[in-house]
Design an enzyme around this catalytic site. Structure first.
Site, PDB file in Angstrom:
ATOM      1  N   ARG A 163       0.791  -1.193  -0.085  1.00  0.00           N
ATOM      2  CA  ARG A 163      -0.054   0.051  -0.057  1.00  0.00           C
ATOM      3  C   ARG A 163       0.617   1.369  -0.087  1.00  0.00           C
ATOM      4  O   ARG A 163       0.625   2.223  -0.535  1.00  0.00           O
ATOM      5  CB  ARG A 163      -0.845   0.029   1.208  1.00  0.00           C
ATOM      6  CG  ARG A 163      -2.021  -1.221   1.279  1.00  0.00           C
ATOM      7  CD  ARG A 163      -3.225  -0.834   0.351  1.00  0.00           C
ATOM      8  NE  ARG A 163      -4.065   0.250   1.146  1.00  0.00           N
ATOM      9  CZ  ARG A 163      -4.881  -0.176   2.077  1.00  0.00           C
ATOM     10  NH1 ARG A 163      -5.403  -1.356   2.389  1.00  0.00           N
ATOM     11  NH2 ARG A 163      -5.423   0.865   2.514  1.00  0.00           N
ATOM     12  N   VAL A 204     -13.716   1.476   4.770  1.00  0.00           N
ATOM     13  CA  VAL A 204     -12.567   2.224   4.454  1.00  0.00           C
ATOM     14  C   VAL A 204     -11.426   1.896   5.624  1.00  0.00           C
ATOM     15  O   VAL A 204     -11.900   1.875   6.898  1.00  0.00           O
ATOM     16  CB  VAL A 204     -12.861   3.764   4.767  1.00  0.00           C
ATOM     17  CG1 VAL A 204     -11.729   4.487   4.664  1.00  0.00           C
ATOM     18  CG2 VAL A 204     -13.787   4.058   3.679  1.00  0.00           C
ATOM     19  N   ASP A 205     -10.447   0.829   5.492  1.00  0.00           N
ATOM     20  CA  ASP A 205      -9.640   0.756   6.537  1.00  0.00           C
ATOM     21  C   ASP A 205      -8.764   1.784   6.916  1.00  0.00           C
ATOM     22  O   ASP A 205      -8.817   2.594   6.300  1.00  0.00           O
ATOM     23  CB  ASP A 205      -8.808  -0.745   5.780  1.00  0.00           C
ATOM     24  CG  ASP A 205      -7.779  -0.345   4.898  1.00  0.00           C
ATOM     25  OD1 ASP A 205      -7.188   0.678   4.799  1.00  0.00           O
ATOM     26  OD2 ASP A 205      -7.466  -1.372   4.133  1.00  0.00           O
ATOM     27  N   SER A 206      -7.806   1.304   7.914  1.00  0.00           N
ATOM     28  CA  SER A 206      -7.101   2.298   8.633  1.00  0.00           C
ATOM     29  C   SER A 206      -5.760   3.001   7.689  1.00  0.00           C
ATOM     30  O   SER A 206      -5.719   4.277   7.826  1.00  0.00           O
ATOM     31  CB  SER A 206      -6.364   1.531   9.740  1.00  0.00           C
ATOM     32  OG  SER A 206      -5.370   0.631   9.400  1.00  0.00           O
ATOM     33  N   MET A 248      -7.939   5.490   5.438  1.00  0.00           N
ATOM     34  CA  MET A 248      -8.063   6.463   6.433  1.00  0.00           C
ATOM     35  C   MET A 248      -7.087   7.567   6.312  1.00  0.00           C
ATOM     36  O   MET A 248      -7.464   8.623   6.243  1.00  0.00           O
ATOM     37  CB  MET A 248      -8.686   6.157   7.557  1.00  0.00           C
ATOM     38  CG  MET A 248      -9.377   7.008   8.353  1.00  0.00           C
ATOM     39  SD  MET A 248     -11.058   7.365   7.655  1.00  0.00           S
ATOM     40  CE  MET A 248     -11.592   8.945   8.762  1.00  0.00           C
TER      41      MET A 248
END
Lengths: 336, 79
Positions: free
Chosen positions: A266, B37-39, B42
């Site tokens: 990510r 919506v994951d951390s 976010m």
């Protein structure tokens, strides 16, 4: 009298280059399913948050020194130099269990480079890029001709295997490079720095002394404030990568390969977006099957990309390492 | 700036970062439980909101934002 005494100053090579890379991946493959027997998580959650599907864990017989030696031996053989020609061994790690003597000097003995200078570098996930920068300066400054730079970690020794935030990320392995003189620039200037106000972002649960005095603290393991690190990485590291391109005098369009520290897919995604990398640039994704191996991740990814043909010798590659400190280092290099 | 204006801008950000359909972003929706919506997403949403409205949202402030309404109220109060 003293004013008339002139000291000599060494003259180094005009430029340096990465001559070769080598790697060592432990044979023990650990799937997400196996990790999830110890933490409350799932294969899907781990893949979404990190991109990792499996990683390698060292066996009891794999140590920082044995893994580093295997990777260094491979790099030396590929460089085609005699080990006795190595002037310096730089070994980046945070998981060698002995404060002294260094892992580097033990490795120098095992690779047949007795007599070489040797030292460990503690710059966490930035360690390999720190080593490349130091080697570049040593060779150009005249204090070494051939330098072996190793990034190696046995992070499974310092990870809490029941911690939901870190147990699935960190893994083991080693990567090494031989750096030597060059007739043209093949390692561009480093862009590096640190931010000591963020010591707590990635830290140990206790010092070894505190643990000695109070064993109830538990053996010290790595802790990480994931969101804080993510925010720093995608903002400050995006700037550092742009600065490294500028320092090399090239644009993102001229890059062939991007090898960021394999921290988390990510973070890599966010950096690729921030840099607006053209689709032609191949991006390292070794984390998917290797996990985050801190100082070892960049040379491991580089070796894998050269081996699979994703990248080729002579390609222009942007490297950036970043981690606990927080510290970072980035440079553009020509791949060996 | 009206609450509606902030909501519209915020919905666009969440759509961009996490691919959530714009119409799903309503004040009473929770980021994790309703919108998925994951951390880490976010963090990207918060950074984009900081850029858009010139507000400073600390990690602690962000942790307190459970719903879209929490975030919109914070932005309205601090921009």
């Amino acid at each position: 009298m003293s004013e008339s005494v002139t000291l000599s100053s060494p003259t180094g090579a005009q430029y340096s280059q990465i001559l070769s890379v080598g790697s060592y991946r432990p044979s023990n493959i650990v799937t997400n399913a196996e990790i999830c027997t110890r933490i409350d998580s799932s294969d899907e959650w781990i893949r979404e948050r990190s991109g990792i599907t499996e990683r390698r864990h060292a066996s009891d017989s794999d140590t920082v020194v044995t893994m580093a030696t295997a990777a260094a031996n491979m790099a030396i053989a590929r460089a085609g130099i005699d080990p006795s020609d190595i002037d310096m061994v730089l070994l980046a790690t945070i998981s060698h269990p002995y404060p002294t003597p260094s892992a580097a000097v033990e490795v120098s003995e095992l690779i047949g480079a007795r007599g070489a200078a040797a030292m460990d570098i503690s710059a966490a996930c930035a360690g390999f890029c720190y080593g490349v920068a130091l080697a570049n300066d040593m060779i150009r400054g005249g204090s070494a001709k051939y330098v072996v730079v190793v990034g190696v970690e046995k992070l499974t020794d310092i990870v809490n295997h029941t911690d939901r935030g870190t147990a699935f990320i960190f893994a083991d392995g080693a990567g090494a490079a031989v750096i030597g003189p060059s007739d043209q620039p093949r390692i561009a200037p480093v862009v590096w720095g640190g931010d000591g106000s963020q010591l707590q972002a990635i830290n140990m649960t206790a010092s070894s002394v505190a643990f000695r005095d109070d064993p109830s603290l538990g053996y010290p393991t790595v802790t990480m404030a994931g969101q804080q690190v993510f925010r720093w990485a995608v903002t400050e590291m995006a700037k550092a990568t742009k600065d490294a391109l500028e320092a090399a005098g090239i644009t993102a369009e001229q890059l062939d390969v991007f090898i960021p520290h394999q921290a988390n897919n990510r973070i890599t995604d966010a950096l690729v977006r921030a840099l607006a990398l053209p689709e032609s640039v191949v991006v390292a994704r070794d984390i998917v099957t290797t996990g985050n191996t801190s100082a070892a991740s960049i040379p491991l990814a580089m070796d894998r990309m050269l081996e699979t043909g994703e990248a080729k010798s002579g390609d222009t590659a942007l490297l950036i390492g970043f981690g606990a400190g927080l510290v970072y280092a980035a440079q553009v290099v020509k791949l060996p | 700036m009206s609450q509606e204006d902030v909501l519209v801008g915020f919905a666009a950000i969440i759509n961009e970062v996490a691919g959530v359909p714009i119409d799903d972003v309503q004040l009473d929706k929770a980021f994790v439980d309703d919108l998925d919506v994951d951390s880490l997403s976010m963090v990207e949403v918060v950074m984009a909101a900081e850029d858009k409205w010139g507000v400073k949202i600390s990690d602690d402030d962000a942790k307190n934002m459970r719903t879209v309404g929490d975030a919109v109220a914070f932005i309205n109060a601090n921009s």
